[in-house]
Design a protein around this motif. Structure first.
Motif, mmCIF file in Angstrom:
data_model
loop_
_atom_site.group_PDB
_atom_site.id
_atom_site.type_symbol
_atom_site.label_atom_id
_atom_site.label_comp_id
_atom_site.label_asym_id
_atom_site.label_seq_id
_atom_site.Cartn_x
_atom_site.Cartn_y
_atom_site.Cartn_z
ATOM 1 N N LEU A 13 0.839 -1.209 0.000
ATOM 2 C CA LEU A 13 0.000 0.000 0.000
ATOM 3 C C LEU A 13 0.870 1.253 0.000
ATOM 4 O O LEU A 13 0.506 2.277 -0.602
ATOM 5 C CB LEU A 13 -0.927 -0.006 1.218
ATOM 6 N N SER A 14 2.010 1.181 0.662
ATOM 7 C CA SER A 14 2.921 2.324 0.678
ATOM 8 C C SER A 14 3.452 2.611 -0.727
ATOM 9 O O SER A 14 3.628 3.772 -1.110
ATOM 10 C CB SER A 14 4.065 2.043 1.656
ATOM 11 N N ASP A 15 3.699 1.559 -1.508
ATOM 12 C CA ASP A 15 4.117 1.765 -2.912
ATOM 13 C C ASP A 15 3.002 2.411 -3.729
ATOM 14 O O ASP A 15 3.263 3.275 -4.573
ATOM 15 C CB ASP A 15 4.516 0.432 -3.549
ATOM 16 N N LEU A 16 1.769 1.974 -3.505
ATOM 17 C CA LEU A 16 0.647 2.616 -4.204
ATOM 18 C C LEU A 16 0.544 4.087 -3.790
ATOM 19 O O LEU A 16 0.353 4.973 -4.636
ATOM 20 C CB LEU A 16 -0.671 1.897 -3.891
ATOM 21 N N ALA A 17 0.685 4.342 -2.480
ATOM 22 C CA ALA A 17 0.617 5.719 -1.987
ATOM 23 C C ALA A 17 1.660 6.587 -2.673
ATOM 24 O O ALA A 17 1.397 7.748 -3.013
ATOM 25 C CB ALA A 17 0.810 5.740 -0.470
ATOM 26 N N ALA A 18 2.846 6.016 -2.886
ATOM 27 C CA ALA A 18 3.952 6.789 -3.455
ATOM 28 C C ALA A 18 3.725 7.180 -4.910
ATOM 29 O O ALA A 18 4.445 8.023 -5.451
ATOM 30 C CB ALA A 18 5.248 6.003 -3.321
ATOM 31 N N MET A 19 2.745 6.571 -5.568
ATOM 32 C CA MET A 19 2.375 6.991 -6.921
ATOM 33 C C MET A 19 1.117 7.867 -6.898
ATOM 34 O O MET A 19 0.701 8.392 -7.927
ATOM 35 C CB MET A 19 2.073 5.786 -7.828
ATOM 36 N N GLY A 20 0.475 7.955 -5.747
ATOM 37 C CA GLY A 20 -0.810 8.658 -5.659
ATOM 38 C C GLY A 20 -1.993 7.797 -6.066
ATOM 39 O O GLY A 20 -3.056 8.317 -6.422
ATOM 40 N N ALA A 21 -1.847 6.468 -5.984
ATOM 41 C CA ALA A 21 -2.884 5.561 -6.502
ATOM 42 C C ALA A 21 -3.957 5.253 -5.448
ATOM 43 O O ALA A 21 -3.711 5.326 -4.253
ATOM 44 C CB ALA A 21 -2.252 4.261 -6.982
ATOM 45 N N ASP A 22 -5.149 4.891 -5.913
ATOM 46 C CA ASP A 22 -6.236 4.397 -5.074
ATOM 47 C C ASP A 22 -6.127 2.879 -4.991
ATOM 48 O O ASP A 22 -6.208 2.197 -6.016
ATOM 49 C CB ASP A 22 -7.598 4.767 -5.684
ATOM 50 N N PRO A 23 -5.965 2.279 -3.802
ATOM 51 C CA PRO A 23 -5.840 0.822 -3.680
ATOM 52 C C PRO A 23 -7.075 0.099 -4.222
ATOM 53 O O PRO A 23 -8.202 0.577 -4.032
ATOM 54 C CB PRO A 23 -5.710 0.596 -2.169
ATOM 55 N N ALA A 24 -6.858 -1.026 -4.868
ATOM 56 C CA ALA A 24 -7.989 -1.763 -5.435
ATOM 57 C C ALA A 24 -7.935 -3.255 -5.077
ATOM 58 O O ALA A 24 -8.842 -3.780 -4.453
ATOM 59 C CB ALA A 24 -8.043 -1.574 -6.947
ATOM 60 N N TRP A 25 -6.878 -3.960 -5.484
ATOM 61 C CA TRP A 25 -6.833 -5.410 -5.309
ATOM 62 C C TRP A 25 -5.445 -5.846 -4.877
ATOM 63 O O TRP A 25 -4.468 -5.129 -5.064
ATOM 64 C CB TRP A 25 -7.163 -6.129 -6.631
ATOM 65 N N ALA A 26 -5.361 -7.065 -4.324
ATOM 66 C CA ALA A 26 -4.056 -7.654 -4.020
ATOM 67 C C ALA A 26 -4.092 -9.139 -4.310
ATOM 68 O O ALA A 26 -5.143 -9.779 -4.224
ATOM 69 C CB ALA A 26 -3.688 -7.430 -2.546
ATOM 70 N N THR A 27 -2.932 -9.670 -4.680
ATOM 71 C CA THR A 27 -2.717 -11.114 -4.744
ATOM 72 C C THR A 27 -1.652 -11.464 -3.713
ATOM 73 O O THR A 27 -0.769 -10.650 -3.421
ATOM 74 C CB THR A 27 -2.252 -11.562 -6.143
ATOM 75 N N LEU A 28 -1.734 -12.670 -3.180
ATOM 76 C CA LEU A 28 -0.885 -13.070 -2.051
ATOM 77 C C LEU A 28 -0.262 -14.429 -2.333
ATOM 78 O O LEU A 28 -0.978 -15.399 -2.559
ATOM 79 C CB LEU A 28 -1.769 -13.165 -0.796
ATOM 80 N N ALA A 29 1.071 -14.485 -2.322
ATOM 81 C CA ALA A 29 1.779 -15.767 -2.412
ATOM 82 C C ALA A 29 2.419 -16.017 -1.059
ATOM 83 O O ALA A 29 3.330 -15.287 -0.658
ATOM 84 C CB ALA A 29 2.835 -15.724 -3.510
ATOM 85 N N LEU A 30 1.932 -17.031 -0.386
ATOM 86 C CA LEU A 30 2.358 -17.315 0.989
ATOM 87 C C LEU A 30 3.080 -18.658 0.993
ATOM 88 O O LEU A 30 2.512 -19.666 0.601
ATOM 89 C CB LEU A 30 1.111 -17.358 1.876
ATOM 90 N N THR A 31 4.350 -18.639 1.408
ATOM 91 C CA THR A 31 5.120 -19.870 1.517
ATOM 92 C C THR A 31 5.335 -20.170 2.992
ATOM 93 O O THR A 31 5.819 -19.311 3.737
ATOM 94 C CB THR A 31 6.460 -19.726 0.782
ATOM 95 N N LEU A 32 4.952 -21.380 3.404
ATOM 96 C CA LEU A 32 4.918 -21.764 4.817
ATOM 97 C C LEU A 32 5.577 -23.118 5.009
ATOM 98 O O LEU A 32 5.388 -24.013 4.197
ATOM 99 C CB LEU A 32 3.465 -21.937 5.269
ATOM 100 N N PRO A 33 6.302 -23.288 6.114
ATOM 101 C CA PRO A 33 6.887 -24.614 6.384
ATOM 102 C C PRO A 33 5.808 -25.665 6.632
ATOM 103 O O PRO A 33 5.987 -26.831 6.299
ATOM 104 C CB PRO A 33 7.710 -24.395 7.663
ATOM 105 N N ALA A 34 4.697 -25.263 7.211
ATOM 106 C CA ALA A 34 3.610 -26.206 7.499
ATOM 107 C C ALA A 34 2.317 -25.417 7.581
ATOM 108 O O ALA A 34 2.336 -24.200 7.786
ATOM 109 C CB ALA A 34 3.873 -26.941 8.810
#
Lengths: 318, 318
Positions: free
Chosen positions: B71-92
């Motif tokens: 979100l901080s990267d979006l803020a730095a362009m002046g953008a309105d947040p819309a969507w996110a994708t999440l890649a989560l790597t977990l040991p278990a």
């Protein structure tokens, strides 16, 4: 070399140069202009060393395959590839490794008119996350959820080759170069996916094995299916393995095929032969959709396969 | 629980429900409809256990911060947040951990009207990659490259708090709760970024330290800058640390501030005080852009800081 110098040298310009990229690598965000009448399709995948690939994988193959996995997801919706972002986590910045990785990635990106627009490089255990972005004329995306009773089920290419390569490798047996190529350099079926817009009712790409992936499609569509195992398209090596063991788990349950599995209503089936010829891709009908839920597999002798082998599930099988 | 069940339970519905999402979690791709006249802004970041966060981090804080960084990267362009994708790597697959991670992520997503639309869960060493997607009226994004000589340089909030929390933690010293909050729950300056469209000439978010990040902005704009260190906005704890040691590296070179650093041409400076009051965010002028390249830091006694501390660079400093 610093992180920033590394990024500049190998990742600032990879793949095609597209007019719809207003701002590529190098700012807080990339900026993209979506043409009117197009829907954006996105998919994010992670490949982890020791889980999705061998730690000693050739970096060029890893760069290629990381992108191929994403392109296969775009293909499965019928999307036109456009852009990718790359998050690369590396134990150390090895310039030779990075050059080869970028070469493998860039070659496939260029072939599909895709531009790398940004990402992140971090220090840590080797893994790659790639998000692909594609465009589809609004309303023409091919989902998993629209298969209907009576639709034919087809697959592209052959099944189980990458799985057989993996088996040989794990057994420290020699791997035929054609099988190794299927494991390391899968060919995402992008052109086929695009051409199936308006023809296929539902589609999924085969990454975790036919039984598991087709199972997702059936569940999303609220239908079942009957497969004729005798019709599964098999390479000579996989066919020999199945014949010798009577075990169908290679074509049904090994991952990394990256073929398309799709459903076609009867009135559109007449398009398939000419499409296969035009694209030079084998397209084989392997069964049909039925209203009754579940997946039934008929053995060549007409009997029902008693137990369905499971697909690859990171948290269940390991 | 299987991978698919995990995804369904905790990640199928996180954050806002947006009308522009044609298809969310659960197919090969998510499908998004971009309104006419809007440009898409995207940013992909990875956080690795032991590199970007402590392995024993509270999962709720990690879920929050992984999204906050994007979100901080979006803020730095002046953008309105819309969507996110999440890649989560977990040991278990630890359900308690996942529930807390999803809660932290979901809370921040909802607060910003952002919807989780897809991603990937894999087994492996703990790491999180998040891609954020925002929308900006076409032509109004605030880049790094448009700072011009004479522009004022401003920053939001205070600098060095997260860095001080990290120092205390690494020294096994007690960490004041306010500093810990700055490290674990940074507040992305989304509203500020949006309101700076048409006011700021150039902007960057501070993730790797003021000197390094401002350095990127200066390089992209082909300009230099002069900073008055006496004007840097510091919390009492950081001010005391600088006063005691004469070392400016905390506000200049520690990471994880997630404040915005932006340039404002003189004619627009009059807007800043009322904007700060309206948003209840401190906005402080710390220097100005000059034509001559390089970054000069003036000490409170008027002398020049002889050596500029470097920023965080994964592959250079470790």
């Amino acid at each position: 070399m610093s992180e920033f110098a590394l990024i500049r040298r190998y990742f600032a310009h990879l793949g095609a140069e597209r007019a719809d990229v207003a701002l590529g690598v190098g700012d807080d965000c990339a900026l993209l202009n979506i043409p009117a009448g197009q829907t954006l399709a996105v998919s994010l995948d992670t490949l982890v060393s020791g889980v999705h690939f061998f730690p000693d994988v050739a970096p060029e193959a890893l760069g290629y395959k990381s992108l191929a996995v994403g392109l296969s997801d775009l293909a499965a919706m019928g999307a036109d590839p456009a852009w990718a972002t790359l998050a690369l986590t590396l134990p150390a910045a090895d310039e030779t490794w990075l050059r080869a990785f970028a070469a493998g990635f860039g070659q496939l990106a260029s072939a599909h008119g895709l531009q790398l627009i940004g990402g992140d490089t971090t220090r840590g255990p080797l893994s790659v996350s790639i998000q692909v972005h594609g465009l589809i004329p609004t309303g023409t995306a091919i989902r998993r959820s629209e298969a209907r009773p009576g639709d034919a089920i087809l697959v592209s290419g052959t099944l189980g080759d990458a799985g057989l390569a993996l088996r040989h490798r794990l057994a420290a047996a020699p791997v035929a170069s054609e099988l190794q190529r299927r494991l390391d350099y899968p060919e995402p079926r992008v052109a086929l996916g695009q051409r199936l817009r308006g023809i296929a009712s539902a589609m999924i790409d085969l990454s975790d094995g036919l039984a598991a992936d087709l199972g997702h499609l059936l569940a999303a569509s609220g239908v079942g299916a009957e497969l004729e195992l005798a019709h599964l398209p098999l390479s000579p090596s996989v066919a020999a393995q199945v014949a010798a063991t009577g075990d169908w788990s290679l074509p049904l349950a090994s991952g990394d095929d990256y073929e398309l599995c799709f459903c076609v209503p009867a009135p559109s089936l007449g398009n398939i032969a000419s499409l296969a010829a035009e694209l030079n891709v084998n397209l084989t009908q392997i069964g049909w959709i039925r209203a009754e839920s579940g997946l039934t597999c008929r053995l060549p002798n007409g009997e029902r396969l008693p137990t369905l082998p499971g697909g690859y599930d990171h948290f269940r099988t390991d």
